[in-house]
Design a protein around this motif. Structure first.
Motif, PDB file in Angstrom:
ATOM      1  N   ARG A   4       0.627  -1.375   0.147  1.00 55.30           N
ATOM      2  CA  ARG A   4       0.060   0.162  -0.120  1.00 55.30           C
ATOM      3  C   ARG A   4       0.514   1.158  -0.070  1.00 55.30           C
ATOM      4  N   VAL A   5       0.802   2.188  -0.805  1.00 54.13           N
ATOM      5  CA  VAL A   5       1.186   3.361  -0.854  1.00 54.13           C
ATOM      6  C   VAL A   5       0.727   4.508  -0.378  1.00 54.13           C
ATOM      7  N   PHE A   6       1.295   5.312   0.521  1.00 54.93           N
ATOM      8  CA  PHE A   6       0.680   6.155   1.089  1.00 54.93           C
ATOM      9  C   PHE A   6       1.494   7.105   1.080  1.00 54.93           C
ATOM     10  N   PRO A   7       0.712   8.777   0.469  1.00 44.38           N
ATOM     11  CA  PRO A   7       1.082   9.834   0.057  1.00 44.38           C
ATOM     12  C   PRO A   7       2.827  10.391   0.304  1.00 44.38           C
ATOM     13  N   ASP A   8       3.082  10.478   1.394  1.00 49.92           N
ATOM     14  CA  ASP A   8       4.233  10.468   2.619  1.00 49.92           C
ATOM     15  C   ASP A   8       4.109  10.293   3.526  1.00 49.92           C
ATOM     16  N   TYR A   9       4.543  10.272   4.318  1.00 51.88           N
ATOM     17  CA  TYR A   9       5.509   9.506   5.553  1.00 51.88           C
ATOM     18  C   TYR A   9       4.275   9.832   6.612  1.00 51.88           C
ATOM     19  N   ASP A  10       3.794  10.719   7.056  1.00 51.10           N
ATOM     20  CA  ASP A  10       2.716  10.852   8.256  1.00 51.10           C
ATOM     21  C   ASP A  10       1.427   9.555   7.940  1.00 51.10           C
ATOM     22  N   ALA A  11       1.364   9.871   6.486  1.00 53.00           N
ATOM     23  CA  ALA A  11       0.163   9.473   6.508  1.00 53.00           C
ATOM     24  C   ALA A  11       0.300   7.737   6.766  1.00 53.00           C
ATOM     25  N   MET A  12       1.396   7.147   5.605  1.00 52.50           N
ATOM     26  CA  MET A  12       1.991   5.788   6.257  1.00 52.50           C
ATOM     27  C   MET A  12       1.743   5.478   8.236  1.00 52.50           C
ATOM     28  N   SER A  13       2.462   6.113   8.723  1.00 51.10           N
ATOM     29  CA  SER A  13       3.170   6.221  10.343  1.00 51.10           C
ATOM     30  C   SER A  13       1.539   5.902  11.126  1.00 51.10           C
ATOM     31  N   ALA A  14       0.601   6.882  10.113  1.00 48.95           N
ATOM     32  CA  ALA A  14      -0.927   6.933  10.810  1.00 48.95           C
ATOM     33  C   ALA A  14      -1.322   6.026  10.289  1.00 48.95           C
ATOM     34  N   ALA A  15      -1.259   5.112   9.136  1.00 48.39           N
ATOM     35  CA  ALA A  15      -1.821   3.831   8.973  1.00 48.39           C
ATOM     36  C   ALA A  15      -0.977   2.335  10.158  1.00 48.39           C
ATOM     37  N   ALA A  16       0.174   2.658   9.441  1.00 49.02           N
ATOM     38  CA  ALA A  16       1.217   1.636  10.612  1.00 49.02           C
ATOM     39  C   ALA A  16       0.274   1.451  12.642  1.00 49.02           C
ATOM     40  N   ALA A  17      -0.161   2.870  12.985  1.00 50.51           N
ATOM     41  CA  ALA A  17      -0.685   2.937  14.469  1.00 50.51           C
ATOM     42  C   ALA A  17      -1.465   1.780  14.279  1.00 50.51           C
ATOM     43  N   ASP A  18      -2.295   2.556  13.410  1.00 48.58           N
ATOM     44  CA  ASP A  18      -4.270   2.121  13.028  1.00 48.58           C
ATOM     45  C   ASP A  18      -3.780   0.661  12.577  1.00 48.58           C
ATOM     46  N   VAL A  19      -2.821  -0.042  12.303  1.00 41.96           N
ATOM     47  CA  VAL A  19      -2.591  -1.790  12.490  1.00 41.96           C
ATOM     48  C   VAL A  19      -2.597  -2.459  14.197  1.00 41.96           C
ATOM     49  N   VAL A  20      -2.047  -1.080  14.452  1.00 45.69           N
ATOM     50  CA  VAL A  20      -1.340  -1.906  15.914  1.00 45.69           C
ATOM     51  C   VAL A  20      -2.783  -1.827  16.813  1.00 45.69           C
ATOM     52  N   ALA A  21      -2.857  -0.380  16.480  1.00 46.33           N
ATOM     53  CA  ALA A  21      -4.278  -0.402  17.608  1.00 46.33           C
ATOM     54  C   ALA A  21      -5.365  -1.036  17.076  1.00 46.33           C
ATOM     55  N   LEU A 194       5.735  -4.453   7.206  1.00 48.56           N
ATOM     56  CA  LEU A 194       6.740  -3.916   6.720  1.00 48.56           C
ATOM     57  C   LEU A 194       6.871  -2.484   6.348  1.00 48.56           C
ATOM     58  N   LEU A 195       7.512  -1.391   7.251  1.00 49.12           N
ATOM     59  CA  LEU A 195       7.613  -0.022   6.404  1.00 49.12           C
ATOM     60  C   LEU A 195       8.755   0.306   5.912  1.00 49.12           C
ATOM     61  N   ALA A 196       8.778   1.003   4.904  1.00 50.76           N
ATOM     62  CA  ALA A 196       9.563   2.096   4.755  1.00 50.76           C
ATOM     63  C   ALA A 196       9.018   3.472   3.997  1.00 50.76           C
ATOM     64  N   SER A 197      10.243   3.778   4.121  1.00 48.58           N
ATOM     65  CA  SER A 197       9.666   5.924   3.791  1.00 48.58           C
ATOM     66  C   SER A 197      11.475   5.966   3.015  1.00 48.58           C
ATOM     67  N   GLY A 198      10.875   6.762   2.264  1.00 51.08           N
ATOM     68  CA  GLY A 198      12.693   7.623   1.771  1.00 51.08           C
ATOM     69  C   GLY A 198      12.940   6.932   0.369  1.00 51.08           C
ATOM     70  N   THR A 199      13.690   7.940  -0.580  1.00 52.00           N
ATOM     71  CA  THR A 199      14.239   7.029  -1.893  1.00 52.00           C
ATOM     72  C   THR A 199      14.994   6.675  -1.466  1.00 52.00           C
ATOM     73  N   ASN A 200      15.875   6.444  -0.300  1.00 50.83           N
ATOM     74  CA  ASN A 200      17.450   5.685  -0.135  1.00 50.83           C
ATOM     75  C   ASN A 200      16.964   3.781   0.290  1.00 50.83           C
ATOM     76  N   LYS A 201      16.079   3.951   0.111  1.00 52.08           N
ATOM     77  CA  LYS A 201      14.948   2.792   0.525  1.00 52.08           C
ATOM     78  C   LYS A 201      14.317   2.102  -1.184  1.00 52.08           C
ATOM     79  N   ALA A 202      13.646   2.827  -1.912  1.00 58.78           N
ATOM     80  CA  ALA A 202      13.455   2.546  -3.023  1.00 58.78           C
ATOM     81  C   ALA A 202      14.224   1.287  -3.804  1.00 58.78           C
TER      82      ALA A 202
END
Ligand code: GLP
Length: 246
Positions: A4-21, A194-202
């Motif tokens: 799942r591709v999110f528009p930015d880091y914050d959206a990805m992080s919020a979705a990850a937190a939702d999985v845990v919650a 699995l979480l990945a953010s930023g071009t250095n992980k592409a």
């Protein structure tokens, strides 16, 4: 593995937190495996917010960490013990008796690894395992070449990983070895995120998703997991679909 591709880091992080919650809502005594690094910081921030403002409780949950540097005392500023305390465990209502991080200064590291595996088994195995990914495709400290059958053990860190992590240490010298939860232990988690953010992980993301499933790219193992998801921001997704996976 669903991506799942999110528009930015914050959206990805919020979705990850939702999985845990959500897994905590379904099962307050859920067992988690958690990562360190820069990537999960946004998820931890969001979970701490949910704890403070929405009353999300972690009191019955059990937490295991993925890894720790060998030889580093738990109060060393660069230890993963300290990281977790500062960014998560120290800010929520987790029960200290249900928080497990490998002991980097255990007198017998091999025995520590066995103890850690036994504690995971005793907790009933991992429910949700959250992972970051190294630039070389590592998960936890399972570097390229790690056997998919491996268990919690002492590993040598690659030069590239030591270089990336050097800034956390005096004289830019990262430890040479670490304790990491093994590939098979990760694979047995009922759910993997699995979480990945930023071009250095592409590049690592493309190799894991589109290259061969191979021990030379540890994260590729997750493609054969029955319930694994990859959450990434657009930068980390930028090499997908371009046929550049090695
Ligand atoms: C570190 C950790 C991993 C982590 C990875 C990526 O070396 N051992 O568990 O996922 O590298 O870290 P970051 O999120 O800072 O890029």
């Amino acid at each position: 593995m669903r991506a799942r591709v999110f528009p930015d880091y914050d959206a990805m992080s919020a979705a990850a937190a939702d999985v845990v919650a959500q897994s905590l809502e379904q099962l307050p005594s859920a067992v988690f495996m958690l990562p360190t690094g820069i990537t999960p910081l946004g998820m931890y921030r969001r979970l701490v917010d949910m704890h403070r403002s929405e009353g999300l409780t972690f009191a019955e949950a059990t937490f295991f960490n993925l890894d720790e540097y060998l030889g580093l005392a738990s109060d060393h500023a660069a230890s993963y013990h300290m990281y977790m305390k500062e960014h998560f465990y120290g800010l929520i209502d987790a029960d200290p008796t249900r928080i497990f991080v490998p002991e980097g200064t255990a007198p017998d590291p091999e025995a520590e690894c066995e103890r850690y595996e036994a504690a995971i088994a005793e907790a009933g195995g991992i429910g949700v395992c959250v992972l970051g990914i190294g630039r070389n495709g590592h998960i936890g400290f399972n570097e390229p070449g790690a056997s998919f059958d491996s268990r919690t053990r002492v590993v040598e860190l690659s030069e590239s990983t030591r270089k990336v992590n050097a800034g956390d240490f005096e004289a830019d010298r990262a430890p040479e070895r670490a304790i990491t939860v093994g590939m098979a232990t990760i694979f047995e988690s009922r759910e993997v995120l699995l979480l990945a953010s930023g071009t250095n992980k592409a590049g690592a993301v493309a190799a894991a998703m589109e290259g061969d499933v191979s021990e030379s790219v540890p994260a590729s193992m997750l493609r054969s997991h029955p319930n694994a998801s990859l959450f990434l921001d657009e930068d980390a997704a930028s090499d997908l679909g371009r046929g550049v996976a090695g």
